[in-house]
Motif scaffolding. Structure first.
Motif, PDB file in Angstrom:
ATOM      1  N   ILE A  48      -9.452  -2.004  -6.747  1.00 23.55           N
ATOM      2  CA  ILE A  48      -9.237  -2.646  -5.454  1.00 23.55           C
ATOM      3  C   ILE A  48      -9.379  -4.148  -5.648  1.00 23.55           C
ATOM      4  O   ILE A  48     -10.480  -4.666  -5.863  1.00 23.55           O
ATOM      5  CB  ILE A  48     -10.244  -2.139  -4.412  1.00 23.55           C
ATOM      6  N   ILE A  84      -4.639  -2.087  -6.035  1.00 23.99           N
ATOM      7  CA  ILE A  84      -4.302  -2.246  -4.616  1.00 23.99           C
ATOM      8  C   ILE A  84      -4.826  -3.588  -4.132  1.00 23.99           C
ATOM      9  O   ILE A  84      -5.966  -3.963  -4.433  1.00 23.99           O
ATOM     10  CB  ILE A  84      -4.921  -1.115  -3.761  1.00 23.99           C
ATOM     11  N   ASP A  85      -4.007  -4.317  -3.365  1.00 20.31           N
ATOM     12  CA  ASP A  85      -4.451  -5.596  -2.820  1.00 20.31           C
ATOM     13  C   ASP A  85      -3.809  -5.822  -1.458  1.00 20.31           C
ATOM     14  O   ASP A  85      -2.641  -5.480  -1.246  1.00 20.31           O
ATOM     15  CB  ASP A  85      -4.087  -6.748  -3.764  1.00 20.31           C
ATOM     16  N   ALA A  86      -4.567  -6.420  -0.548  1.00 21.83           N
ATOM     17  CA  ALA A  86      -4.075  -6.683   0.800  1.00 21.83           C
ATOM     18  C   ALA A  86      -3.034  -7.795   0.819  1.00 21.83           C
ATOM     19  O   ALA A  86      -2.202  -7.862   1.729  1.00 21.83           O
ATOM     20  CB  ALA A  86      -5.230  -7.041   1.725  1.00 21.83           C
ATOM     21  N   GLN A 117      -1.173  -4.071   1.183  1.00 23.96           N
ATOM     22  CA  GLN A 117      -1.828  -2.976   1.906  1.00 23.96           C
ATOM     23  C   GLN A 117      -3.318  -2.962   1.595  1.00 23.96           C
ATOM     24  O   GLN A 117      -3.725  -3.210   0.462  1.00 23.96           O
ATOM     25  CB  GLN A 117      -1.193  -1.626   1.569  1.00 23.96           C
ATOM     26  N   ARG A 118      -4.093  -2.704   2.619  1.00 26.11           N
ATOM     27  CA  ARG A 118      -5.540  -2.734   2.499  1.00 26.11           C
ATOM     28  C   ARG A 118      -6.077  -1.324   2.301  1.00 26.11           C
ATOM     29  O   ARG A 118      -5.570  -0.366   2.885  1.00 26.11           O
ATOM     30  CB  ARG A 118      -6.155  -3.341   3.762  1.00 26.11           C
ATOM     31  N   VAL A 119      -7.094  -1.203   1.463  1.00 24.09           N
ATOM     32  CA  VAL A 119      -7.751   0.087   1.293  1.00 24.09           C
ATOM     33  C   VAL A 119      -8.578   0.376   2.535  1.00 24.09           C
ATOM     34  O   VAL A 119      -9.409  -0.436   2.947  1.00 24.09           O
ATOM     35  CB  VAL A 119      -8.637   0.095   0.031  1.00 24.09           C
ATOM     36  N   GLU A 120      -8.362   1.538   3.139  1.00 22.71           N
ATOM     37  CA  GLU A 120      -9.029   1.889   4.391  1.00 22.71           C
ATOM     38  C   GLU A 120     -10.119   2.936   4.210  1.00 22.71           C
ATOM     39  O   GLU A 120     -11.127   2.912   4.911  1.00 22.71           O
ATOM     40  CB  GLU A 120      -7.993   2.418   5.400  1.00 22.71           C
ATOM     41  N   THR A 169      -4.714   3.910   1.986  1.00 14.87           N
ATOM     42  CA  THR A 169      -4.412   2.517   2.309  1.00 14.87           C
ATOM     43  C   THR A 169      -3.804   2.396   3.697  1.00 14.87           C
ATOM     44  O   THR A 169      -3.385   3.375   4.311  1.00 14.87           O
ATOM     45  CB  THR A 169      -3.439   1.908   1.286  1.00 14.87           C
ATOM     46  N   SER A 170      -3.716   1.162   4.165  1.00 15.82           N
ATOM     47  CA  SER A 170      -3.154   0.887   5.489  1.00 15.82           C
ATOM     48  C   SER A 170      -1.673   1.214   5.557  1.00 15.82           C
ATOM     49  O   SER A 170      -1.115   1.360   6.656  1.00 15.82           O
ATOM     50  CB  SER A 170      -3.374  -0.590   5.841  1.00 15.82           C
ATOM     51  N   ARG A 190      -1.891   7.288  -0.741  1.00 18.80           N
ATOM     52  CA  ARG A 190      -3.120   7.942  -1.172  1.00 18.80           C
ATOM     53  C   ARG A 190      -3.190   7.898  -2.685  1.00 18.80           C
ATOM     54  O   ARG A 190      -2.212   8.197  -3.372  1.00 18.80           O
ATOM     55  CB  ARG A 190      -3.179   9.384  -0.681  1.00 18.80           C
TER      56      ARG A 190
END
Length: 336
Positions: A9, A32-34, A84-87, A101-102, A106
């Motif tokens: 993340i 993953i990165d926002a 996309q942000r990890v939720e 993620t947002s 998955r």
């Protein structure tokens, strides 16, 4: 569903180096990165700002560092999920963790590495009346993307930390005039950088406006013309300015990460120093977001943590397989 060995993340410098370290141990990574691009704060906030504490680089711009790290990670073909942000995070059993993620993706992994800097970030804005129109036109800024935009301009830099000092040094040879505003003659920057700033001031390359703080802005149609500063005694000065660069740090928030049951120390995640593992089995934290006794917030320490975490993760990905550590100089790049 994307299945991988390690889910990382954060696509900043430490997250990218973690891809390399995991790859050298033959572990596949999803990152993953926002943000919509890799690089974290180095790309978003200071791509042209020199960084002085990267080994073997007396100075390297943030953007160049990210490009080099991207090339270093490329042989291991990380799967990038950007914008996309990890939720969510869940332990789904049998040694697997699953994050959502947002964007609805998955990712199922044997380990999760949180390399999210200090979480979502945004600038601390000075409380100045009427600042919004100048923000929209670029008269007031909180980071520098291209130094050339300031060529021949009058620039007021406010703040007393590393960003303020480093940008004053970087822009003094580009801007027509650089004013440095700080409320006291003591700085929170690296001593060597402060010494260079003082030398630049003595040479007339930077004008020190101390002890003053921001008081007001003036201009028309969103175009900045003057920055008003004041002392605590009420003495004021008006500085002609095309741009105000305000460096008062970043406001950080962990976002959904704060609800995962991690051990937290304020806005940081506590880890075991030897492994960088959190209180949640299989979840690790490295870089600025991780905290432990003796922690230094340096990119180079984050790089070391990435290597340590990768070695601690290996038994989760390859249970029962002995890891015989070798130097990269002898083994080369173990392309996945």
């Amino acid at each position: 569903m994307i299945e991988t060995d390690v889910a990382i993340i954060g696509a900043g410098p430490v997250g990218l180096f973690a891809v390399f370290e995991c790859g050298m141990l033959k572990m596949r990574c999803v990152v993953i990165d926002a943000l919509d691009a890799i690089g974290g704060q180095c790309s978003a906030l200071y791509p042209e700002k020199p960084i002085y504490d990267i080994p073997a680089h007396p100075a390297i711009d943030g953007g160049e560092l990210i490009q080099a790290l991207e090339r270093q990670a490329a042989p291991f073909a990380p799967h990038l999920l950007l914008g996309q942000r990890v939720e969510s995070l869940a332990d789904v059993g049998d040694g697997w963790l699953e994050i959502g993620t947002s964007a609805g993706a998955r990712v199922r992994a044997r380990a999760v590495v949180i390399a999210a800097g200090a979480g979502a970030f945004g600038p601390n804005r000075p409380p100045l009346a009427g600042i919004e129109p100048f923000e929209l036109t670029g008269g007031v800024r909180y980071f520098v993307a291209r130094k050339e935009e300031f060529r021949g301009k009058s620039v007021v830099i406010a703040g007393g930390g590393d960003s303020a000092v480093d940008w004053a040094l970087s822009l003094k040879d580009v801007a027509a005039k650089v004013y440095f505003v700080h409320r006291r003659p003591k700085f929170r920057a690296a001593p060597e950088s402060v010494a260079r700033l003082e030398a630049a001031a003595a040479a007339g390359e930077v004008e020190m406006v101390i002890p003053y703080q921001l008081h007001g802005l003036s201009g028309e149609a969103g175009l900045l013309r003057q920055v008003e500063v004041a002392t605590l005694k009420g003495e004021t000065r008006s500085l002609p300015a095309d741009h105000l660069l305000a460096f008062f740090g970043l406001s950080m928030e962990l976002g959904p990460i704060a609800d995962w049951g991690l051990g937290l120390d304020k806005s940081h995640v506590t880890v075991t120093p030897a492994t960088l593992e959190t209180n949640l089995p299989g979840v690790f934290a490295i870089g600025d977001i991780a905290t432990y006794p003796g922690k230094l917030k340096l990119i180079l320490q984050g790089f070391s943590e990435a290597a340590m975490a990768a070695h601690a993760i290996h038994p989760r990905v390859f249970p029962g397989e002995a890891l015989h550590f070798e130097y990269s100089t002898s083994k080369g790049v173990a392309v996945a």
